[in-house]
Design an enzyme around this catalytic site. Structure first.
Site, short mmCIF file in Angstrom:
data_model
loop_
_atom_site.label_atom_id
_atom_site.label_comp_id
_atom_site.label_asym_id
_atom_site.label_seq_id
_atom_site.Cartn_x
_atom_site.Cartn_y
_atom_site.Cartn_z
N GLU A 153 -8.98 11.91 1.18
CA GLU A 153 -9.12 11.25 2.49
C GLU A 153 -10.25 11.78 3.36
OE1 GLU A 153 -5.23 11.61 4.23
OE2 GLU A 153 -4.29 10.36 2.70
N GLU A 258 -0.85 6.46 -5.42
CA GLU A 258 0.30 6.68 -4.54
C GLU A 258 0.98 5.35 -4.23
OE1 GLU A 258 -0.68 9.18 -1.17
OE2 GLU A 258 -2.03 10.41 -2.37
#
Ligand code: XIL
Length: 369
Positions: A153, A258
């Protein structure tokens, strides 16, 4: 005529006999089927869930125990208790073990960026801390952890760099350094960049550029992870397909790292998985406490199956599809982005029963294309 009938029956029989009966076996020639596991599951406190994880999944990733705040709580102290057990669990199950994650702005220990006076450390100090963090973990699990989310991220949704502390102190070079240190620590390990909301065009383009730049700078990058935290209205299957097409131009592996799909109303058109995003609980935002209406469940089933069909279509470039959690009861989505809701975003229900789509997924994965 009789003969043909007999041949058809034999053919059908063989097809059924060859059909693989779990997600793990049905997907084995397509991609790894992974799941994020929690401490109760890999420390023997929940044998039932441990057994399902072994039976249904070919890969595991730790939901939390390898994040820096937990594995490296103080500068001179690592705590490998849970990570060791996680890795041993995957080895026992002969699963492909993924490390998550080495460098991330969240779930970080407070010491990482500051000196003894609480001031930001100098760039060289931070570099050394990153190097030491990455090297210690990767040396310990050398030859046992197959690949790592090296940086998690680092991008904003508009494609700019997130102004995390790593970025503030080292600029975007922290990403290249993390990949360099990781490769030096374990030259055999696969190294990935991982992020959410990759279906946002600007973010996906920036991720593509980032990987190109890293490779141009001589870094080993084996794959890009698109997290895949979804809701009923976002992203669309078409949007996700565009993401897969763009990422596949890089010639590296693609992972859906995810995957979950919230069944709940999406507060304030929220998207993504920025873990610090929070909205206030209201009962309107939590409408299925006493059961999910049939039509909503159907909508969820269809979207999950549509996505899974897409993953199969791109299975020559998708290396792994990992669910973020085994069952609805333990899913992080019950508390994100609103605390205390009852969500149902993954493949097994609160009693660990497979949802009906699991069988459909197995059937779909078994079909020849
Ligand atoms: C989540 C975990 O599931 C939660 O248990 C924890 O409280 C917060 O983090 N993106 C990631 C994951 O890369 O590590 C996050 O996991 C979810 C968003």
């Amino acid at each position: 005529m009789k003969y043909r009938f007999l041949v058809a029956i034999c053919y059908l029989f063989t097809l059924t006999a060859c059909a693989k009966t779990t997600l793990r076996t049905a997907t084995e020639n397509k991609f790894l089927m992974g799941v994020a596991v929690n401490v109760n599951q890999f420390t023997g406190q929940n044998p039932k869930e441990a057994a399902i994880i072994n039976e249904q999944f070919s890969s595991i990733v730790p939901e939390n125990c390898m994040k820096s705040g937990l594995i490296h709580p103080e500068e001179n102290r690592f705590d490998f208790t849970d990570a060791d057990r996680f890795v041993a669990f995957g080895e026992k199950n002969k699963q492909v073990i993924i490390g998550h994650c080495l460098i991330w702005h969240s779930q970080l220990p407070s010491w990482f960026f500051v000196d003894s006076l609480g001031k930001d450390v100098a760039p060289d100090v931070l570099k050394e801390r990153m190097r030491m963090h990455i090297t210690t973990i990767m040396h310990r699990y050398k030859g046992r952890i197959h690949g790592y989310d090296v940086v998690n991220e680092a991008l904003n949704d508009d494609g700019s760099f997130r102004t995390s502390k790593f970025f503030q102190i080292l600029g975007k070079d922290f990403i290249r350094l993390a990949f360099q240190y990781a490769h030096e620590a374990d030259p055999e390990a696969e190294l990935y960049y991982n992020d959410y909301s990759m279906e946002k065009p600007a973010k996906c383009d920036a991720a593509v550029q980032l990987v190109k730049d890293l490779k141009a700078a001589g870094c080993r990058v084996d794959g890009v992870g698109t997290q895949g935290h979804m809701s009923l209205d976002n992203p669309s299957i078409e949007e996700f397909e565009t993401t897969l097409q763009k990422l596949s131009t890089l010639g590296v592996k693609i992972m859906v790292t995810e995957w979950d799909l919230s069944i709940l109303p999406n507060p304030y058109k929220h998207s993504g998985a920025n873990v610090s995003d929070r909205f206030k609980y209201t009962t309107e935002l939590d409408p299925y406490r006493n059961g999910i209406p049939k039509n909503i469940q159907q909508e969820w089933n269809q979207k999950m199956m549509g996505m899974f069909a897409l993953f199969i279509k791109y299975s020559d470039v998708i290396d792994r599809v990992t669910l973020w959690g085994l069952n609805d009861r333990d899913s992080w989505k019950n508390n994100f982005p609103v605390k205390g809701r009852k969500d149902s975003p993954v493949l097994f229900d609160r009693q660990n029963n497979p949802k009906p789509i699991v069988e459909e997924m197995i059937r779909m994965a078994n079909q020849k294309y």
